[in-house]
Scaffold this motif. Structure first.
Motif, short mmCIF file in Angstrom:
data_model
loop_
_atom_site.label_atom_id
_atom_site.label_comp_id
_atom_site.label_asym_id
_atom_site.label_seq_id
_atom_site.Cartn_x
_atom_site.Cartn_y
_atom_site.Cartn_z
N ASN A 517 -15.58 2.58 -4.01
CA ASN A 517 -15.08 3.94 -4.21
C ASN A 517 -15.96 4.65 -5.22
N SER A 518 -16.79 5.55 -4.74
CA SER A 518 -17.67 6.30 -5.63
C SER A 518 -16.93 7.37 -6.41
N ASN A 519 -15.64 7.55 -6.16
CA ASN A 519 -14.85 8.57 -6.86
C ASN A 519 -14.14 8.03 -8.10
N ARG A 520 -14.37 6.80 -8.49
CA ARG A 520 -13.81 6.31 -9.75
C ARG A 520 -14.69 6.79 -10.90
N VAL A 521 -14.06 7.41 -11.89
CA VAL A 521 -14.76 7.95 -13.06
C VAL A 521 -14.03 7.50 -14.32
N THR A 522 -14.63 7.72 -15.47
CA THR A 522 -13.98 7.37 -16.73
C THR A 522 -13.56 8.59 -17.52
N THR A 523 -13.85 9.77 -17.01
CA THR A 523 -13.40 11.00 -17.65
C THR A 523 -13.45 12.12 -16.62
N SER A 546 -34.48 3.21 -8.23
CA SER A 546 -34.43 4.30 -9.23
C SER A 546 -33.21 5.18 -9.05
N THR A 547 -32.32 4.79 -8.15
CA THR A 547 -31.13 5.59 -7.88
C THR A 547 -29.94 5.04 -8.62
N LYS A 548 -29.23 5.92 -9.35
CA LYS A 548 -28.04 5.52 -10.07
C LYS A 548 -26.82 5.64 -9.15
N GLN A 549 -26.05 4.57 -9.06
CA GLN A 549 -24.80 4.56 -8.31
C GLN A 549 -23.65 4.44 -9.30
N THR A 550 -22.57 5.17 -9.05
CA THR A 550 -21.45 5.13 -9.98
C THR A 550 -20.13 4.96 -9.23
N GLY A 551 -19.11 4.56 -9.96
CA GLY A 551 -17.79 4.33 -9.40
C GLY A 551 -17.51 2.85 -9.30
N ASN A 552 -16.65 2.48 -8.37
CA ASN A 552 -16.47 1.07 -8.04
C ASN A 552 -17.51 0.76 -6.99
N VAL A 652 -18.99 5.15 -17.56
CA VAL A 652 -19.75 6.01 -16.66
C VAL A 652 -20.22 7.22 -17.46
N GLY A 653 -21.50 7.48 -17.43
CA GLY A 653 -22.03 8.66 -18.13
C GLY A 653 -21.79 8.65 -19.61
N GLY A 654 -21.71 7.46 -20.22
CA GLY A 654 -21.52 7.37 -21.66
C GLY A 654 -20.08 7.39 -22.11
N THR A 655 -19.15 7.58 -21.19
CA THR A 655 -17.74 7.57 -21.52
C THR A 655 -17.14 6.21 -21.22
N ALA A 656 -16.44 5.64 -22.18
CA ALA A 656 -15.85 4.31 -22.01
C ALA A 656 -14.36 4.42 -21.70
N LEU A 657 -13.88 3.49 -20.92
CA LEU A 657 -12.45 3.43 -20.59
C LEU A 657 -12.08 1.97 -20.38
N GLU A 658 -11.14 1.48 -21.15
CA GLU A 658 -10.72 0.08 -21.04
C GLU A 658 -9.41 0.01 -20.27
#
Length: 749
Positions: A517-523, A546-552, A652-658
């Motif tokens: 799920n690329s829609n998981r974010v931390t902020t 060189s491509t950044k992937q984010t989410g789950n 993600v993007g420097g934002t942390a979430l535990e």
């Protein structure tokens, strides 16, 4: 499933779009969360390659009791000899070494195993149809008697030795029912499909309609090897144009009325058939996944559509204008017009405005009756169905099926029949389906952060649904046709693309793949952007080149255990069986401590062998394909609760979430290892097995799908030539895998 790209007319993968804009949080609460800033068959692979990859890269066309005597003396009675402690049964052990990751254009399997192609795109299923040319020139109508494209989920149904009757234990002769999910139109047509825009040629559309759907084929061992019996009367194709019965609460409702069936009792065709299931009564269940994108609303006027219709179109992703396929442009006949759901006539009975309402279901097919009409089972709900698998049945108890909705932020469901199981119904075919699948209760899952869960009923008695302000639910048909909206109202948990599921035959626990799920974010969560939660606890950054992937990015597998081991229970416990990850990833991502022998990304297909108890895991990956092609792994899992609570540090993007989640015991090399790796650009999907556990059928879907249409004239630019090798166009295919010594696949029993 079904990664779509520039070889196809359609645009983005519908699985990755997501149409759930409901306000449901992933969880009502999270226990602890804190935010802080800071490719078998290609020749030329010899023994060296086999040793390098830990397998074979195939080429070719493939009690003692103590006692004491009595005595008159006062001597003490000796203590009885303790019974010896029973020797525990040895732990089950895999009978193969792990296959290494690789990017070969070959099917790589373990040493000591063999594989051969059984049934590939275009193969004829009768003796009257010519061999497939594989150059795009084969006649469109001939696909009524050929293998379709994109082989996917499948099931094996045994026959007796004479081939005249069902035999659940038949391992020498049987039927395979399989899905043909989609097409790679670059290779299906001579020069690829007509460029987007304008009118589609009828010949192209006719072929594409027939290349979708389902195939039922008879297979038989001849000289020790399974082959297709082209002369079998069981063989049939079910396509996007085949007549269907509409069953269950939506049958005959206003939702289903079209110019084809003014009574709303029949429909035509099935598309985007992904995973599958079977039934205790011997039928095949095929599941319609990304069906919405096949439709158009060209010429529709939103002002003339009801608010309910527009809400449904939006929630299901039915296009507001032209569709990606544009099958509706190929002519005036209703075989083409039906794909445009614009309100163009005086009433629903005069056009196809409701045609999309006849798709999105579990379709039941009797593989043993080639003349039977498939039934769409509307009480199992309408969504992007992945599969439908049943819990072990017990006399006098309801029959229960589990299902997933494969799109980002969608839900997990189960269906509980009103009728209770009667063993006399085994083998009764579609008549038993009418009994068990047309009346019952549909539920949707809510996962709580403490490892508990609740099955929420999708019924009018649930005031969250009957009193929902966002949609008017007045009938059961309203719920069956608008299941996603009903689940929104009930307050279900949004999940990371629920795909296949399977029931552990040892304990009845259910495993679900959550592919990614690329829609998981931390902020900044809003709309489709979600914060991680306990059941979907990861959001991280991963580099692919060189491509950044984010989410789950890599996905995970979650499992549930029903309260009291009762499939009809309304509560359950859960944990995460395994977190998919690259072996080299940090501990915050590689939470299950996977190694190079068992790491994976994007688990998709999942299936328990009834014979060996192995959990087979198949991948459909785009995140790790710079390192390895898609793969299949074998697992010997434990049970829910064999691990404990852990904290997941996301960023993600420097934002942390535990986030705190529930995690199962880490697998190791003795309980999870890679069994095969597929050829270039493929997805490994679909698996079936003979009842004796000695023959495994596996589907290789869309090898070479990243080939550009512009490169069709230069075979050297094809990204795959599997399975034929040389300069051939690649083809989806079913392979047969056996152990060279004739033993059980995966384990020595």
């Amino acid at each position: 499933m079904n990664k779509q790209n520039n070889t196809q007319i359609t645009s983005a993968d519908p699985d990755d779009i997501g149409n759930n804009q409901s306000g449901n949080a992933s969880f009502d609460s999270v226990l602890e969360a804190r935010i802080s800033r800071r490719s078998i068959l290609r020749g030329g692979l010899g023994g060296a390659a086999a040793m390098m990859f830990g397998g074979v890269a195939l080429g070719g066309a493939l009690t003692a009791c103590g006692g004491g005597g009595s005595s008159d003396s006062a001597a003490p009675t000796p203590a009885p000899t303790p019974a010896p402690t029973p020797t525990p049964a040895p732990a089950a052990r895999f009978n193969f070494n792990p296959v290494a990751k690789n990017v070969l254009d070959a099917l790589t399997i373990p040493a000591g195993y063999s594989a051969a192609v059984l049934f590939a795109l275009g193969d004829p299923i009768n003796n009257a149809t010519a061999a497939y040319k594989n150059d795009g020139s084969d006649d469109a109508l001939s696909f009524d008697f050929r293998a379709g494209d994109h082989h996917d989920g499948m099931n094996y149904f045994g026959l007796n030795a004479a081939g005249t009757a069902r035999d659940p234990n038949g391992s020498e002769r049987g039927l395979i029912a399989m899905n043909h999910e989609h097409i790679t139109d670059a290779f299906l047509h001579v020069a690829g499909a007509t460029a987007p825009g304008g009118i589609r040629p009828q010949a192209e559309v006719d072929k594409e309609i027939r290349a979708h759907g389902v195939a039922v084929i008879e297979v038989q061992k001849t000289a020790g090897k399974f082959q297709l019996n082209r002369g079998s009367s069981y063989n049939r194709r079910i396509t996007a144009q085949t007549p269907m019965e509409l069953n269950g609460p939506a049958r005959g409702s206003d939702y289903m009325k079209t110019a084809y069936s003014t009574a709303g009792t029949q429909g035509r065709g099935t598309v985007n058939n992904c995973a599958t299931g079977d039934t205790p009564w011997g039928t095949f269940l095929t599941c319609e996944e990304n069906w919405a994108g096949y439709f158009s609303r060209t010429g529709d006027v939103s002002a003339n559509r009801s608010a309910a219709e527009l809400a449904s179109f939006t929630r299901y992703g039915v296009p507001s204008a032209a569709s990606g396929k544009r099958w509706d442009t190929a002519g005036a006949a209703d075989v083409y017009k039906r794909w445009n759901v614009a309100a163009s006539g005086a009433s629903a009975a005069a056009d196809f405005r409701n045609e999309a309402n006849t798709f999105g279901y579990v379709v039941e097919i009797d593989p043993y009756s080639a003349s039977s009409t498939p039934r769409k089972r509307t009480h199992l709900g309408r969504f992007a169905h992945e599969c439908a698998v049943y819990a072990p049945v017990a006399a006098g108890k309801p029959v229960v099926f589990y299902m997933g909705d494969d799109s980002r932020n969608e839900y997990i469901y189960k269906y509980v029949s009103k009728a209770v199981w009667d063993p006399a119904d085994a083998g009764r075919g579609l008549a038993a389906g009418d009994k068990y699948l047309d009346e019952g209760t549909l539920y949707v899952a809510k996962f709580n952060a403490d490892g508990s869960g609740t099955w929420l009923p999708l019924t009018l008695a649930n005031t969250a649904i009957s009193g929902y302000a966002g949609f008017s639910f007045k009938t059961v048909a309203d719920i069956c046709v608008n299941t996603r909206i009903a689940a929104d109202a009930a307050g279900a948990t949004k999940m990371d693309r629920p795909e296949w599921c399977s029931v552990n035959p040892k304990n009845g626990e259910v495993y679900y793949t959550l592919t990614n799920n690329s829609n998981r974010v931390t902020t900044g969560a809003s709309g489709s952007k979600l914060l991680p939660d306990a059941a979907n606890p990861r959001a991280y950054e991963d580099m692919k080149g060189s491509t950044k992937q984010t989410g789950n990015v890599n996905g995970h597998i979650i499992r549930t255990a029903e309260a009291g081991a009762d499939p009809a229970a309304t509560s359950f416990k859960w944990d995460v069986y395994v977190f998919a990850a690259e072996a080299k990833a940090g501990a915050a991502v590689n939470l299950s401590s996977l190694t190079d022998d068992n790491d994976m990304s994007s688990p998709d297909g999942i299936w328990f062998s009834p014979k060996s108890g192995i959990l087979w895991i198949q991948t459909d990956d785009g995140a790790y394909t710079d390192t390895t092609n898609c793969m299949m792994l074998a697992a010997l899992p434990g049970k829910v609760g064999d691990g404990g609570a852990i904290k997941v540090a996301n960023s993600v993007g420097g934002t942390a979430l535990e986030v705190t989640t529930q995690k199962g015991k880490n697998p190791d090399g003795e309980t999870l290892r890679r069994f095969l790796v597929g050829p270039k650009d493929c997805e490994i999907t679909g698996i079936a097995e003979t009842p004796d556990g000695k023959t495994l059928f596996v589907n290789i879907q869309h090898p070479g799908e990243d080939t550009k249409v512009a490169d069709l004239g230069d075979p050297s630019k094809f990204t795959s030539h599997w399975p034929a090798g040389g300069t051939a166009r690649p083809r989806s295919a079913t392979v047969v895998i056996t152990k060279d010594d004739g033993g059980t696949i995966g384990l020595t029993l």
